[in-house]
Scaffold this motif. Sequence first.
Motif, mmCIF file in Angstrom:
data_model
loop_
_atom_site.group_PDB
_atom_site.id
_atom_site.type_symbol
_atom_site.label_atom_id
_atom_site.label_comp_id
_atom_site.label_asym_id
_atom_site.label_seq_id
_atom_site.Cartn_x
_atom_site.Cartn_y
_atom_site.Cartn_z
ATOM 1 N N GLN A 65 0.818 -1.218 0.000
ATOM 2 C CA GLN A 65 0.000 0.000 0.000
ATOM 3 C C GLN A 65 0.849 1.265 0.000
ATOM 4 O O GLN A 65 0.548 2.226 -0.694
ATOM 5 N N THR A 66 1.920 1.250 0.796
ATOM 6 C CA THR A 66 2.714 2.469 0.941
ATOM 7 C C THR A 66 4.049 2.404 0.209
ATOM 8 O O THR A 66 4.660 3.437 -0.039
ATOM 9 N N GLY A 67 4.511 1.209 -0.086
ATOM 10 C CA GLY A 67 5.816 1.060 -0.733
ATOM 11 C C GLY A 67 6.971 1.128 0.241
ATOM 12 O O GLY A 67 8.127 1.030 -0.161
ATOM 13 N N ASP A 68 6.675 1.314 1.526
ATOM 14 C CA ASP A 68 7.729 1.385 2.535
ATOM 15 C C ASP A 68 8.369 0.018 2.738
ATOM 16 O O ASP A 68 7.677 -1.006 2.757
ATOM 17 N N PRO A 69 9.692 -0.011 2.908
ATOM 18 C CA PRO A 69 10.344 -1.302 3.183
ATOM 19 C C PRO A 69 10.023 -1.776 4.601
ATOM 20 O O PRO A 69 9.891 -0.970 5.528
ATOM 21 N N ILE A 70 9.862 -3.066 4.748
ATOM 22 C CA ILE A 70 9.647 -3.674 6.069
ATOM 23 C C ILE A 70 10.593 -4.852 6.210
ATOM 24 O O ILE A 70 10.974 -5.487 5.212
ATOM 25 N N GLN A 71 10.998 -5.117 7.422
ATOM 26 C CA GLN A 71 11.902 -6.226 7.694
ATOM 27 C C GLN A 71 11.085 -7.457 8.085
ATOM 28 O O GLN A 71 10.204 -7.379 8.936
ATOM 29 N N ILE A 72 11.390 -8.569 7.457
ATOM 30 C CA ILE A 72 10.770 -9.849 7.805
ATOM 31 C C ILE A 72 11.840 -10.683 8.491
ATOM 32 O O ILE A 72 12.931 -10.878 7.939
ATOM 33 N N ALA A 73 11.544 -11.135 9.684
ATOM 34 C CA ALA A 73 12.509 -11.885 10.484
ATOM 35 C C ALA A 73 12.798 -13.245 9.872
ATOM 36 O O ALA A 73 11.995 -13.795 9.114
ATOM 37 N N ALA A 74 13.939 -13.790 10.227
ATOM 38 C CA ALA A 74 14.289 -15.144 9.808
ATOM 39 C C ALA A 74 13.306 -16.117 10.444
ATOM 40 O O ALA A 74 12.739 -15.843 11.504
ATOM 41 N N GLY A 75 13.101 -17.234 9.815
ATOM 42 C CA GLY A 75 12.165 -18.216 10.353
ATOM 43 C C GLY A 75 12.356 -19.566 9.698
ATOM 44 O O GLY A 75 13.361 -19.810 9.015
ATOM 45 N N TYR A 76 11.388 -20.415 9.897
ATOM 46 C CA TYR A 76 11.452 -21.765 9.359
ATOM 47 C C TYR A 76 10.214 -22.054 8.527
ATOM 48 O O TYR A 76 9.139 -21.511 8.759
ATOM 49 N N GLY A 77 10.381 -22.929 7.558
ATOM 50 C CA GLY A 77 9.286 -23.379 6.726
ATOM 51 C C GLY A 77 9.400 -24.881 6.552
ATOM 52 O O GLY A 77 10.319 -25.521 7.076
ATOM 53 N N VAL A 78 8.482 -25.462 5.819
ATOM 54 C CA VAL A 78 8.493 -26.902 5.565
ATOM 55 C C VAL A 78 8.569 -27.123 4.067
ATOM 56 O O VAL A 78 7.826 -26.519 3.303
ATOM 57 N N LYS A 79 9.470 -27.991 3.666
ATOM 58 C CA LYS A 79 9.604 -28.373 2.267
ATOM 59 C C LYS A 79 9.051 -29.785 2.127
ATOM 60 O O LYS A 79 9.455 -30.695 2.856
ATOM 61 N N VAL A 80 8.113 -29.952 1.229
ATOM 62 C CA VAL A 80 7.535 -31.269 0.957
ATOM 63 C C VAL A 80 7.860 -31.609 -0.490
ATOM 64 O O VAL A 80 7.517 -30.861 -1.399
ATOM 65 N N SER A 81 8.555 -32.726 -0.690
ATOM 66 C CA SER A 81 8.958 -33.144 -2.028
ATOM 67 C C SER A 81 8.237 -34.432 -2.399
ATOM 68 O O SER A 81 8.156 -35.364 -1.593
ATOM 69 N N ALA A 82 7.750 -34.479 -3.627
ATOM 70 C CA ALA A 82 7.081 -35.686 -4.115
ATOM 71 C C ALA A 82 8.114 -36.715 -4.549
ATOM 72 O O ALA A 82 9.126 -36.378 -5.163
ATOM 73 N N GLY A 83 7.829 -37.977 -4.235
ATOM 74 C CA GLY A 83 8.696 -39.068 -4.657
ATOM 75 C C GLY A 83 8.312 -39.569 -6.039
ATOM 76 O O GLY A 83 7.344 -39.119 -6.649
ATOM 77 N N SER A 84 9.089 -40.521 -6.533
ATOM 78 C CA SER A 84 8.910 -41.006 -7.910
ATOM 79 C C SER A 84 7.553 -41.655 -8.135
ATOM 80 O O SER A 84 6.914 -41.412 -9.176
ATOM 81 N N LYS A 85 7.053 -42.430 -7.192
ATOM 82 C CA LYS A 85 5.762 -43.092 -7.370
ATOM 83 C C LYS A 85 4.626 -42.078 -7.400
ATOM 84 O O LYS A 85 3.681 -42.214 -8.184
ATOM 85 N N LEU A 86 4.719 -41.051 -6.562
ATOM 86 C CA LEU A 86 3.693 -40.008 -6.556
ATOM 87 C C LEU A 86 3.732 -39.181 -7.839
ATOM 88 O O LEU A 86 2.699 -38.834 -8.393
ATOM 89 N N LYS A 87 4.931 -38.914 -8.342
ATOM 90 C CA LYS A 87 5.062 -38.187 -9.604
ATOM 91 C C LYS A 87 4.469 -38.979 -10.760
ATOM 92 O O LYS A 87 3.791 -38.423 -11.634
ATOM 93 N N GLU A 88 4.697 -40.281 -10.770
ATOM 94 C CA GLU A 88 4.127 -41.130 -11.821
ATOM 95 C C GLU A 88 2.601 -41.168 -11.716
ATOM 96 O O GLU A 88 1.906 -41.161 -12.721
#
Length: 93
Positions: A65-88
Motif C-alpha cells: 500500500q505504501t511502498g515502505d520497506p519492512i523487515q521480515i525476520a528469519a524463520g522456518y518453513g516446511v519443504k515437501v517433495s514428491a517421490g517417484s511413485k507419486l510423480k508417476e
Amino acid sequence: MNRSELVAALSERAEVTRKDADAILAALTDVVGDVVAKGDEKVTIPGFLTFERTHRAARTARNPQTGDPIQIAAGYGVKVSAGSKLKEAAKGK
C-alpha cells in the motif's frame, strides 16, 4: 478428499476399523510434525513424500500500500517433495 474420506479409504484398503485407521493417521501426523519441529532430520516415505524443515533468512519486503520497506525476520518453513511413485501417479500412469 477430506480426512473422514481418507480414513474410510485407509480402513477399507488395510482391512482395519475406521477407528484404527484414524488412530494410525493421527499418529503419522504427530510423528511427522515432531520430527519436522526438531529440524535435525527429514522424514522420507520412499517413493512417496519427503518432509523437511528449511530455514528462511531474514529479508526486506515492501508494504504494497505504501511502498515502505519492512523487515521480515528469519524463520522456518516446511519443504515437501514428491517421490517417484507419486510423480508417476500424477501423470496418470
